[in-house]
Design a protein around this motif. Structure first.
Motif, PDB file in Angstrom:
ATOM      1  N   GLN A 173      -2.392   1.817  -4.992  1.00  0.00           N
ATOM      2  CA  GLN A 173      -2.074   2.933  -5.879  1.00  0.00           C
ATOM      3  C   GLN A 173      -3.359   3.619  -6.358  1.00  0.00           C
ATOM      4  OE1 GLN A 173       0.281   1.127  -8.935  1.00  0.00           O
ATOM      5  NE2 GLN A 173       2.194   1.285  -7.785  1.00  0.00           N
ATOM      6  N   TYR A 174      -4.349   2.813  -6.684  1.00  0.00           N
ATOM      7  CA  TYR A 174      -5.625   3.357  -7.144  1.00  0.00           C
ATOM      8  C   TYR A 174      -6.272   4.181  -6.028  1.00  0.00           C
ATOM      9  CZ  TYR A 174     -10.492   3.592  -8.604  1.00  0.00           C
ATOM     10  OH  TYR A 174     -11.745   4.040  -8.929  1.00  0.00           O
ATOM     11  N   ASP A 175      -6.274   3.644  -4.811  1.00  0.00           N
ATOM     12  CA  ASP A 175      -6.848   4.362  -3.682  1.00  0.00           C
ATOM     13  C   ASP A 175      -6.135   5.687  -3.446  1.00  0.00           C
ATOM     14  OD1 ASP A 175      -8.656   2.311  -3.334  1.00  0.00           O
ATOM     15  OD2 ASP A 175      -7.568   1.371  -1.662  1.00  0.00           O
ATOM     16  N   GLN A 176      -4.815   5.681  -3.556  1.00  0.00           N
ATOM     17  CA  GLN A 176      -4.051   6.911  -3.367  1.00  0.00           C
ATOM     18  C   GLN A 176      -4.380   7.927  -4.445  1.00  0.00           C
ATOM     19  OE1 GLN A 176       0.035   5.636  -3.249  1.00  0.00           O
ATOM     20  NE2 GLN A 176      -0.074   4.978  -1.112  1.00  0.00           N
ATOM     21  N   GLN A 177      -4.526   7.452  -5.673  1.00  0.00           N
ATOM     22  CA  GLN A 177      -4.853   8.352  -6.774  1.00  0.00           C
ATOM     23  C   GLN A 177      -6.241   8.969  -6.576  1.00  0.00           C
ATOM     24  OE1 GLN A 177      -4.903   6.465 -10.609  1.00  0.00           O
ATOM     25  NE2 GLN A 177      -5.272   8.359 -11.712  1.00  0.00           N
TER      26      GLN A 177
END
Length: 106
Positions: free
Chosen positions: A45-49
């Motif tokens: 999720q962090y990478d996508q954000q």
């Protein structure tokens, strides 16, 4: 002589300890696996954000108009004003020539 009727207290305690230890180990493994799974999901999720923020910044950078070029002074207009001042007698020919050289950078 008396016969034993069951497994005995020591054997029951030992069996309970083994079962409890196995359950604890399995529970610990399950907990560890869940923590890894959740950590991987959070990282994704962090990478996508971060990726979305970078894409938005890139688009914003591409959409921004190029900076305006510095406006060049209008030499002709200044020289015309000087000519009018000279024709009206406000400045002399020498003052006109000196200012003209200054404006033209000669």
């Amino acid at each position: 002589m008396m016969r034993r009727r069951g497994p005995g207290l020591a054997r029951t305690v030992a069996r309970t300890a083994v079962i409890a230890g196995t359950a604890s180990a399995v529970s610990g493994r399950v907990h560890h696996n869940q923590q890894q799974k959740y950590a991987a999901q959070e990282q994704e999720q962090y990478d996508q954000q971060v990726q979305a923020e970078q894409a938005a910044a890139y688009q914003q950078q591409q959409a921004a108009p190029p900076p305006a070029a510095a406006a060049e002074p209008d030499y002709m207009a200044e020289l015309e004003k000087l000519g009018q001042l000279k024709n009206q007698g406000i400045i002399t020919e020498e003052e006109f020539q000196a200012k003209k050289k200054q404006i033209l950078g000669i």
